[in-house]
Structures are given as C-alpha cells and as structure tokens.
Design a protein around this motif. Structure first.
Motif, PDB file in Angstrom:
ATOM      1  N   LEU A 166       0.856  -1.193   0.000  1.00  0.00           N
ATOM      2  CA  LEU A 166       0.000   0.000   0.000  1.00  0.00           C
ATOM      3  C   LEU A 166       0.889   1.238   0.000  1.00  0.00           C
ATOM      4  O   LEU A 166       1.786   1.351   0.840  1.00  0.00           O
ATOM      5  CB  LEU A 166      -0.874   0.035   1.253  1.00  0.00           C
ATOM      6  N   ASP A 167       0.618   2.151  -0.905  1.00  0.00           N
ATOM      7  CA  ASP A 167       1.352   3.411  -0.952  1.00  0.00           C
ATOM      8  C   ASP A 167       0.354   4.542  -0.702  1.00  0.00           C
ATOM      9  O   ASP A 167      -0.281   5.032  -1.635  1.00  0.00           O
ATOM     10  CB  ASP A 167       2.027   3.578  -2.310  1.00  0.00           C
ATOM     11  N   PRO A 168       0.180   4.969   0.565  1.00  0.00           N
ATOM     12  CA  PRO A 168      -0.802   6.007   0.862  1.00  0.00           C
ATOM     13  C   PRO A 168      -0.521   7.328   0.161  1.00  0.00           C
ATOM     14  O   PRO A 168      -1.444   8.042  -0.217  1.00  0.00           O
ATOM     15  CB  PRO A 168      -0.698   6.153   2.386  1.00  0.00           C
ATOM     16  N   ALA A 169       0.760   7.680  -0.019  1.00  0.00           N
ATOM     17  CA  ALA A 169       1.088   8.953  -0.654  1.00  0.00           C
ATOM     18  C   ALA A 169       0.591   9.007  -2.094  1.00  0.00           C
ATOM     19  O   ALA A 169       0.129  10.044  -2.577  1.00  0.00           O
ATOM     20  CB  ALA A 169       2.590   9.198  -0.612  1.00  0.00           C
ATOM     21  N   ARG A 170       0.686   7.878  -2.785  1.00  0.00           N
ATOM     22  CA  ARG A 170       0.244   7.826  -4.184  1.00  0.00           C
ATOM     23  C   ARG A 170      -1.134   7.184  -4.328  1.00  0.00           C
ATOM     24  O   ARG A 170      -1.674   7.138  -5.420  1.00  0.00           O
ATOM     25  CB  ARG A 170       1.247   7.035  -5.021  1.00  0.00           C
ATOM     26  N   HIS A 171      -1.651   6.672  -3.229  1.00  0.00           N
ATOM     27  CA  HIS A 171      -2.953   5.989  -3.240  1.00  0.00           C
ATOM     28  C   HIS A 171      -2.926   4.823  -4.228  1.00  0.00           C
ATOM     29  O   HIS A 171      -3.836   4.624  -5.025  1.00  0.00           O
ATOM     30  CB  HIS A 171      -4.064   6.969  -3.607  1.00  0.00           C
ATOM     31  N   GLN A 172      -1.846   4.013  -4.136  1.00  0.00           N
ATOM     32  CA  GLN A 172      -1.681   2.870  -5.026  1.00  0.00           C
ATOM     33  C   GLN A 172      -1.626   1.585  -4.217  1.00  0.00           C
ATOM     34  O   GLN A 172      -1.098   1.549  -3.098  1.00  0.00           O
ATOM     35  CB  GLN A 172      -0.406   3.024  -5.860  1.00  0.00           C
ATOM     36  N   VAL A 173      -2.164   0.517  -4.798  1.00  0.00           N
ATOM     37  CA  VAL A 173      -2.215  -0.789  -4.147  1.00  0.00           C
ATOM     38  C   VAL A 173      -1.759  -1.856  -5.133  1.00  0.00           C
ATOM     39  O   VAL A 173      -2.185  -1.852  -6.292  1.00  0.00           O
ATOM     40  CB  VAL A 173      -3.648  -1.129  -3.670  1.00  0.00           C
ATOM     41  N   THR A 174      -0.896  -2.752  -4.657  1.00  0.00           N
ATOM     42  CA  THR A 174      -0.528  -3.906  -5.484  1.00  0.00           C
ATOM     43  C   THR A 174      -0.621  -5.179  -4.652  1.00  0.00           C
ATOM     44  O   THR A 174      -0.465  -5.163  -3.432  1.00  0.00           O
ATOM     45  CB  THR A 174       0.899  -3.790  -6.049  1.00  0.00           C
ATOM     46  N   TRP A 175      -0.895  -6.268  -5.335  1.00  0.00           N
ATOM     47  CA  TRP A 175      -0.897  -7.608  -4.734  1.00  0.00           C
ATOM     48  C   TRP A 175      -0.102  -8.504  -5.673  1.00  0.00           C
ATOM     49  O   TRP A 175      -0.412  -8.611  -6.845  1.00  0.00           O
ATOM     50  CB  TRP A 175      -2.325  -8.125  -4.575  1.00  0.00           C
ATOM     51  N   ASN A 176       0.948  -9.128  -5.145  1.00  0.00           N
ATOM     52  CA  ASN A 176       1.852  -9.907  -5.999  1.00  0.00           C
ATOM     53  C   ASN A 176       2.374  -9.052  -7.159  1.00  0.00           C
ATOM     54  O   ASN A 176       2.492  -9.538  -8.294  1.00  0.00           O
ATOM     55  CB  ASN A 176       1.146 -11.152  -6.570  1.00  0.00           C
ATOM     56  N   ASP A 177       2.641  -7.771  -6.875  1.00  0.00           N
ATOM     57  CA  ASP A 177       3.152  -6.821  -7.859  1.00  0.00           C
ATOM     58  C   ASP A 177       2.162  -6.507  -8.976  1.00  0.00           C
ATOM     59  O   ASP A 177       2.532  -5.932  -9.997  1.00  0.00           O
ATOM     60  CB  ASP A 177       4.470  -7.314  -8.480  1.00  0.00           C
ATOM     61  N   ARG A 178       0.897  -6.858  -8.773  1.00  0.00           N
ATOM     62  CA  ARG A 178      -0.145  -6.524  -9.750  1.00  0.00           C
ATOM     63  C   ARG A 178      -1.048  -5.441  -9.168  1.00  0.00           C
ATOM     64  O   ARG A 178      -1.490  -5.524  -8.020  1.00  0.00           O
ATOM     65  CB  ARG A 178      -0.961  -7.771 -10.122  1.00  0.00           C
ATOM     66  N   SER A 179      -1.303  -4.421  -9.940  1.00  0.00           N
ATOM     67  CA  SER A 179      -2.078  -3.277  -9.466  1.00  0.00           C
ATOM     68  C   SER A 179      -3.533  -3.644  -9.220  1.00  0.00           C
ATOM     69  O   SER A 179      -4.143  -4.401  -9.986  1.00  0.00           O
ATOM     70  CB  SER A 179      -1.991  -2.148 -10.490  1.00  0.00           C
ATOM     71  N   VAL A 180      -4.086  -3.094  -8.125  1.00  0.00           N
ATOM     72  CA  VAL A 180      -5.496  -3.267  -7.784  1.00  0.00           C
ATOM     73  C   VAL A 180      -6.097  -1.870  -7.628  1.00  0.00           C
ATOM     74  O   VAL A 180      -5.641  -1.088  -6.797  1.00  0.00           O
ATOM     75  CB  VAL A 180      -5.684  -4.068  -6.482  1.00  0.00           C
ATOM     76  N   SER A 181      -7.112  -1.550  -8.418  1.00  0.00           N
ATOM     77  CA  SER A 181      -7.718  -0.217  -8.388  1.00  0.00           C
ATOM     78  C   SER A 181      -8.813  -0.168  -7.329  1.00  0.00           C
ATOM     79  O   SER A 181      -9.777  -0.929  -7.383  1.00  0.00           O
ATOM     80  CB  SER A 181      -8.313   0.123  -9.761  1.00  0.00           C
ATOM     81  N   LEU A 182      -8.652   0.734  -6.346  1.00  0.00           N
ATOM     82  CA  LEU A 182      -9.610   0.871  -5.254  1.00  0.00           C
ATOM     83  C   LEU A 182     -10.158   2.290  -5.203  1.00  0.00           C
ATOM     84  O   LEU A 182      -9.464   3.246  -5.537  1.00  0.00           O
ATOM     85  CB  LEU A 182      -8.956   0.549  -3.907  1.00  0.00           C
ATOM     86  N   THR A 183     -11.403   2.412  -4.749  1.00  0.00           N
ATOM     87  CA  THR A 183     -11.949   3.730  -4.466  1.00  0.00           C
ATOM     88  C   THR A 183     -11.294   4.277  -3.197  1.00  0.00           C
ATOM     89  O   THR A 183     -10.610   3.543  -2.459  1.00  0.00           O
ATOM     90  CB  THR A 183     -13.466   3.669  -4.266  1.00  0.00           C
ATOM     91  N   VAL A 184     -11.506   5.542  -2.929  1.00  0.00           N
ATOM     92  CA  VAL A 184     -10.967   6.143  -1.709  1.00  0.00           C
ATOM     93  C   VAL A 184     -11.469   5.399  -0.479  1.00  0.00           C
ATOM     94  O   VAL A 184     -10.698   5.075   0.437  1.00  0.00           O
ATOM     95  CB  VAL A 184     -11.368   7.630  -1.627  1.00  0.00           C
ATOM     96  N   THR A 185     -12.752   5.097  -0.437  1.00  0.00           N
ATOM     97  CA  THR A 185     -13.329   4.403   0.719  1.00  0.00           C
ATOM     98  C   THR A 185     -12.739   3.016   0.886  1.00  0.00           C
ATOM     99  O   THR A 185     -12.376   2.608   1.995  1.00  0.00           O
ATOM    100  CB  THR A 185     -14.857   4.311   0.567  1.00  0.00           C
ATOM    101  N   GLU A 186     -12.617   2.273  -0.209  1.00  0.00           N
ATOM    102  CA  GLU A 186     -12.041   0.926  -0.139  1.00  0.00           C
ATOM    103  C   GLU A 186     -10.594   0.980   0.333  1.00  0.00           C
ATOM    104  O   GLU A 186     -10.162   0.150   1.144  1.00  0.00           O
ATOM    105  CB  GLU A 186     -12.133   0.256  -1.511  1.00  0.00           C
ATOM    106  N   PHE A 187      -9.846   1.956  -0.167  1.00  0.00           N
ATOM    107  CA  PHE A 187      -8.450   2.093   0.245  1.00  0.00           C
ATOM    108  C   PHE A 187      -8.350   2.328   1.746  1.00  0.00           C
ATOM    109  O   PHE A 187      -7.527   1.713   2.435  1.00  0.00           O
ATOM    110  CB  PHE A 187      -7.792   3.241  -0.518  1.00  0.00           C
ATOM    111  N   LEU A 188      -9.185   3.212   2.272  1.00  0.00           N
ATOM    112  CA  LEU A 188      -9.117   3.539   3.699  1.00  0.00           C
ATOM    113  C   LEU A 188      -9.491   2.342   4.574  1.00  0.00           C
ATOM    114  O   LEU A 188      -8.910   2.135   5.642  1.00  0.00           O
ATOM    115  CB  LEU A 188     -10.035   4.722   3.999  1.00  0.00           C
TER     116      LEU A 188
END
Length: 256
Positions: A166-188
């Motif tokens: 999880l990269d809060p500064a960039r609001h980016q998420v990866t799992w096994n180095d694969r990007s997962v697109s989340l809404t703001v609410t899901e990220f939080l």
C-alpha cells in the motif's frame, strides 16, 4: 437572473486568473434548476463544472474524460444514479457523491454499498456541499497526480504486508506486484486493516476510518465494501484470502 448551463459542456470559471490546476466537478441531474444553481455556486468556489442531464450520456463522458469528482442525483430517467454508479464502478474509481431525498434512506445505504464516497440529503446548503467535495478531493487528489519526486518505498511510508503493498502517498495498491484499483473508501478500509495485521477491527472502527464523522452508514455497508475488496483482489489472485471474517466481531488482515 440565471441562465441554464449548456448541456453536456464544460462551464468555465469566469475569474481572470485560474489556479495551477483547476479541479473539475461533474453534475448529473435531470433538474436543470439544480444544475444551474449548483454549477454557479461551485464556480464561485473556484471549481470548473460539467453538467449532464441523464445517466447514459454522463457515463460515456465520465469514462472518456474523467473529472476530479462527480455528483449524481438518484432519481433520473433512462439510467438512474444508482445504475450509473454501478456501471461506473465496474470501470472507474472516480470519487462520487450521491444526492438523495429525505425519504430515500435505503437508497443512501445502497449507494454507499455500491461504492459512493459520500451522500448528501436534499435540500442541502451550498456550504455543506462544498465542504464535502473538498474533504473527498483532499483524500483522493494524489490518486490522479502522484508526486513525481516522491522517495522510494520505505522512505515514502509504503506499507508492506506479505504480498500486499500500500502506498498512501500515491494511493496505489498492489498484490503480488499486480495493481489493484480501489476507491478512496475501499483504500481507507484496507489501510485500517493492514496497519495492524491480525487485529480484528469492528465494523464501527472501519466506518470511522472510511467515513467523515457526519456520515452514518449501516453495518451492511461495510460488509458490502469488504465483499467488493475481496472480489477485486481475487480478480488478480483467485486464491486471495488475506481479509478474514470473525463472525460477530469484524474483520482482520492476515499478514502472510
């Protein structure tokens, strides 16, 4: 005397000088009086606006040229606000506020469950709407404009939990180095779980992490967000099982 905004076109702020990056809010409502009033009010606060009178037209435009945030009325012809939200969420994490009437409480809960970031009940004050917009944009601005000169993973405060990053500064998420697109609410919600792996977070604690103090949601809304999170992660890893349920207590993140 007010002039109705041109349908389906940008309405530009008339100020002589604009900020470095003017934020854009899209409004979707079949009531032209509301479109006009809200557009003029947001322009006065420094926003650019786009207006759409129906959901089908709006969906195409929002996907082709995303604004910074969208506001949907629920009751619209052809495609209502909830259908628009559901279709949008299948392809975009664009921040969304839904507008409801006082007698539409089930729609509020469903809208949040479908991925809306906030809701406002009609009639509403312009001050409240602007405050809600700015609060969401503060949390989501870096989703669109990650800093180019941000330091590396650990220095930037990236959270690593097994295969999750999880990269809060960039609001980016990866799992096994694969990007997962989340809404703001899901990220939080995910961030709240990942910050303390193995610790069970109650639904109330997750609500506190994901929503403003003046937004009240049903427990089932958090359950819906968890289901959506699992579905998104399983789209990149069918064996994903890191978000665990402790029935009657809440959810936890398995660090492994």
């Amino acid at each position: 005397m007010t002039t109705p905004p041109p349908n389906q076109n940008d309405i530009q702020n008339g100020a002589g000088s604009s900020p470095p990056r003017q934020q854009t809010v899209a409004l979707v409502d079949d009531d032209r009086n509301i479109l006009t009033a809200v557009s003029i009010g947001l322009q006065a606060e420094g926003f650019a606006t786009r207006v759409y009178a129906d959901g089908e037209t709006a969906l195409k435009a929002l996907l082709e040229n995303p604004p910074d945030l969208a506001i949907f009325d629920i009751k619209m012809p052809r495609m209502d606000g909830l259908q628009l939200l559901q279709s949008l969420r299948a392809q975009s994490a664009l921040p969304v506020i839904i507008l409801t009437s006082k007698d539409e409480e089930p729609d509020e809960a469903l809208g949040l469950a479908l991925g809306a970031d906030d809701y406002i009940t009609k009639p509403f004050s312009q001050r409240l709407l602007v405050a809600r917009i700015r609060a969401i944009l503060r949390r989501s601005e870096l989703v669109r404009n990650p800093p180019e000169d941000a330091p590396g993973d650990e220095q930037a405060g990236t959270i690593g939990r097994g295969r999750l990053r999880l990269d809060p500064a960039r609001h980016q998420v990866t799992w096994n180095d694969r990007s997962v697109s989340l809404t703001v609410t899901e990220f939080l919600i995910l961030e709240a779980l990942a910050m303390r792996p193995g610790v069970v977070k109650s639904r109330n604690q997750l609500m506190d992490a994901a929503y403003n103090d003046d937004v009240f949601v049903d427990d089932r809304t958090i359950d819906s967000h968890i289901k959506r999170l699992r579905r998104k992660f399983r789209s990149v890893d069918p064996e994903f099982a890191a978000i665990e349920t402790l029935y009657g207590a809440g959810y936890s993140f398995a660090d492994g």
